[in-house]
Design an enzyme around this catalytic site. Structure first.
Site, PDB file in Angstrom:
ATOM      1  N   LYS A 296       0.855  -1.205   0.000  1.00 35.22           N
ATOM      2  CA  LYS A 296       0.000   0.000   0.000  1.00 35.22           C
ATOM      3  C   LYS A 296       0.884   1.246   0.000  1.00 35.22           C
ATOM      4  CE  LYS A 296      -3.861   2.045   2.644  1.00 35.22           C
ATOM      5  NZ  LYS A 296      -4.696   1.891   3.864  1.00 35.22           N
TER       6      LYS A 296
ATOM      7  N   SER B 214      -9.615   1.869   3.279  1.00 34.54           N
ATOM      8  CA  SER B 214      -8.784   2.667   2.395  1.00 34.54           C
ATOM      9  C   SER B 214      -7.788   1.847   1.567  1.00 34.54           C
ATOM     10  CB  SER B 214      -8.000   3.702   3.204  1.00 34.54           C
ATOM     11  OG  SER B 214      -7.095   3.078   4.095  1.00 34.54           O
TER      12      SER B 214
ATOM     13  N   SER C  40      -9.720  -0.488   7.328  1.00 37.91           N
ATOM     14  CA  SER C  40      -9.156  -0.315   5.983  1.00 37.91           C
ATOM     15  C   SER C  40      -8.464  -1.531   5.390  1.00 37.91           C
ATOM     16  CB  SER C  40      -8.178   0.867   5.987  1.00 37.91           C
ATOM     17  OG  SER C  40      -8.883   2.069   6.080  1.00 37.91           O
TER      18      SER C  40
END
Lengths: 478, 89
Positions: free
Chosen positions: A83, A158, A182
């Site tokens: 990420k 997210s 997330s």
């Protein structure tokens, strides 16, 4: 040599084992993954940066090393993705933002360094909701992440890029971060497995923060066993992150852990876990509970009256802490944020300190009640979120009777509980709705019980096949 | 959190209604000034619905946290004393 498409269907554990036995080369794995990214990511927008040249170079080195009998570790030669709020040395770490769009990292985050030490090959950095402050991954700077099961639907967030990339076979596993859900939310809506570790179990050093008192990092992969292999590599104390816990021998306990739910005591909270759900989600989780009972588990109803305040507390903490971290940019570069994140950050700056502190005191109360309940049960089981993937760009969601409600509050109805209490929780696929969209089930455990959670999830996955299904995402025409 | 909670909830509901009336664009600008937040003209409209939702939820939470049963609760904090701290044995 195997076909590239066959290689992509390997689980992470299988790929790692085949590299070790020299049946598959890291070069083959990386080429298969890069080809897949080229073929489908134009529609998904899961990647912000692809390390094409470096990944190939490292793969060749990994191939030579394994041929020479030099095994770097359990992830030797396995392509993974990270990420983009997690630092990888020599590459930019944008956190999905314009503000950090050119910020090249000078060192690895601890979790990235540990994956590297275990032999992993990084193929790129993954798209996300800007600064991780949101649950849709509708990113105004790098494109909205689409869901591989239906590209007109969202991938949640997210860590939306992480969920989409794993589901679409654009990596064998990924790292995400989880503050209010997330990791677990994109795991659920993309049909993959993801775990939020116990707070402090995994280092946050080198990760762009969202809310310090709830931030965690963890893996997303296709199965609990795959996640365990990644978790094994990244967990443990870190002198660079004083919130990390002492080492407690996770590796040994995971190896000893049986994938078994015989005698498992499952807690459910009537009136909360089973209410205000889309019918397909309610049906899938109820069916999953029946499956677990048939496998030998027992259900116990637990009353946690204060649970109703968890969303207010979650939003208060998750609003106040990011607005504090972002003050410097919010004051000087407000126009460089996307509209939604700017509004959330500005609003969070105006909350009274007493609201924040009452929310932090509420967390103590909620944690106290859950720890007390763990005298009677081993895990709690609930939906990961009340609905399946919503249309791209939606900011509201209809859960019951066609009534539209705010997405941000609705999406954290269940994931906020482990976030507030610091407890570990894993999301596993447990079904599909009528449109073929995945549904996730959240299993919440005691502090530091990740190995136990992996065992429960692995047992469930040995009895069901939801985690084995892949989206029918056709490659784009060249 | 038992006796008196309904009374507190009623009080919180009244506070929420009061909040709805009081939270105007001008109030948002005042809050921003107090917080040192440079708010561009016209931003109040974007912030008002968010603040209404967050603050009304916070008021209900505040009411419940005033219960006698919560008296001894400490807020969650990040402090942890480590062996690597200067001066540690």
């Amino acid at each position: 040599m195997q076909q590239a498409t066959d290689l992509l269907e390997l689980s992470l554990c299988e790929a790692a084992a085949l590299v070790k036995s020299r049946a598959v080369s890291p070069v083959e794995l990386v080429e298969a993954v890069l080809a897949r990214i080229h073929a489908v990511d134009g529609r998904l927008h899961a990647y912000i940066t692809v390390f094409e040249a470096q990944a190939r170079q490292v793969a060749r080195a990994a191939e030579l090393m394994i041929a020479a009998g030099h095994d770097l570790g359990p992830l030797h030669g396995v392509p993974l993705a990270i990420k983009d709020n997690i630092a990888v040395k020599g590459f930019r770490t944008t956190a999905g933002s314009k503000i950090l769009g050119d910020a090249v990292s000078t060192e690895d985050a601890t979790v990235a360094a540990r994956l590297r030490q275990a032999g992993a090959i990084f193929v790129g950095k993954l798209n996300m909701h800007e600064f991780a402050w949101g649950g849709t991954s509708a990113n105004p700077h790098f494109g909205t992440v689409a869901n591989p099961w239906n590209t007109a639907r969202f991938s949640a967030g997210s860590s939306g890029g992480s969920g989409a990339a794993v589901a679409a076979r654009m990596c064998f596993g990924a790292l995400g971060t989880d503050t209010g859900g997330s990791i677990r939310l994109p795991a659920a809506v993309n049909g993959v497995t993801g775990i939020r570790p116990t707070y402090g179990r995994v280092s946050n050093h080198g990760i762009v923060p969202l809310a310090w008192s709830m931030d965690t990092a963890g893996p997303l992969a296709r199965s609990a066993a795959d996640c365990a292999l990644l978790f094994d590599a990244i967990a443990g104390p870190d002198r660079l992150d004083p919130t990390t816990c002492e080492d407690d021998g996770f590796r040994q306990r995971w190896r000893d852990q049986q994938a078994d739910v015989g005698g498992l005591r499952i807690g459910v909270i009537p009136g909360y876990f089973d209410r205000h759900l889309q019918p397909a989600v309610q049906g899938a989780v109820a069916a999953a509970l029946r499956t677990l009972v048939q496998m030998g588990a027992r259900l116990f109803e637990i009353d946690v009256p204060i649970i109703k305040h968890n969303i207010a507390a979650q939003l208060t903490v998750e609003a106040a802490e990011p607005s504090t971290y972002h003050q410097r940019w919010l004051h000087r570069r407000p126009d460089d944020y996307g509209d939604d994140v700017r509004a959330l950050l500005e609003a969070g700056a105006l909350l009274p300190a007493t609201h924040y502190l009452q929310a932090q005191r509420y967390r103590s109360a909620l944690r106290r009640d859950f720890l007390a309940a763990f005298d009677r049960v081993d895990v709690f089981v609930c939906p990961t979120l009340p609905f399946t993937a919503t249309p791209l760009g939606a900011t509201t969601v209809a859960i019951e009777d066609g009534v539209e409600e705010d997405m941000l509050a609705a999406i954290m109805r269940f994931t906020g509980i482990p976030s507030l209490t610091g407890l570990p929780a894993i999301s596993v696929p447990c079904g599909f709705d009528g449109d073929g969209l995945p549904i996730g089930m959240q299993i919440i455990g005691r502090p530091m019980s990740e190995s136990f959670l992996f065992g429960v999830a692995a047992a469930y996955q040995q009895s069901t096949g939801f985690h084995l299904r892949a989206p029918l995402l056709q490659a784009q025409a060249a | 959190m038992a006796d008196g909670i309904e009374e507190q909830a009623g009080g919180a509901a009244a506070q929420a209604a009061n909040l709805d009336r009081a939270l105007t664009a001008e109030a948002v600008r005042t809050l921003a000034a107090a917080a040192g937040l440079p708010l561009a003209p016209g931003r109040e409209a974007a912030l008002l619905p968010i603040l209404r939702a967050w603050l009304s939820g916070g008021l209900l939470l505040n009411a419940s946290m005033q219960d006698e049963a919560c008296r001894d609760l400490l807020p969650v904090t990040l402090f942890r004393h480590c062996r690597t701290d200067p001066g540690s044995p």
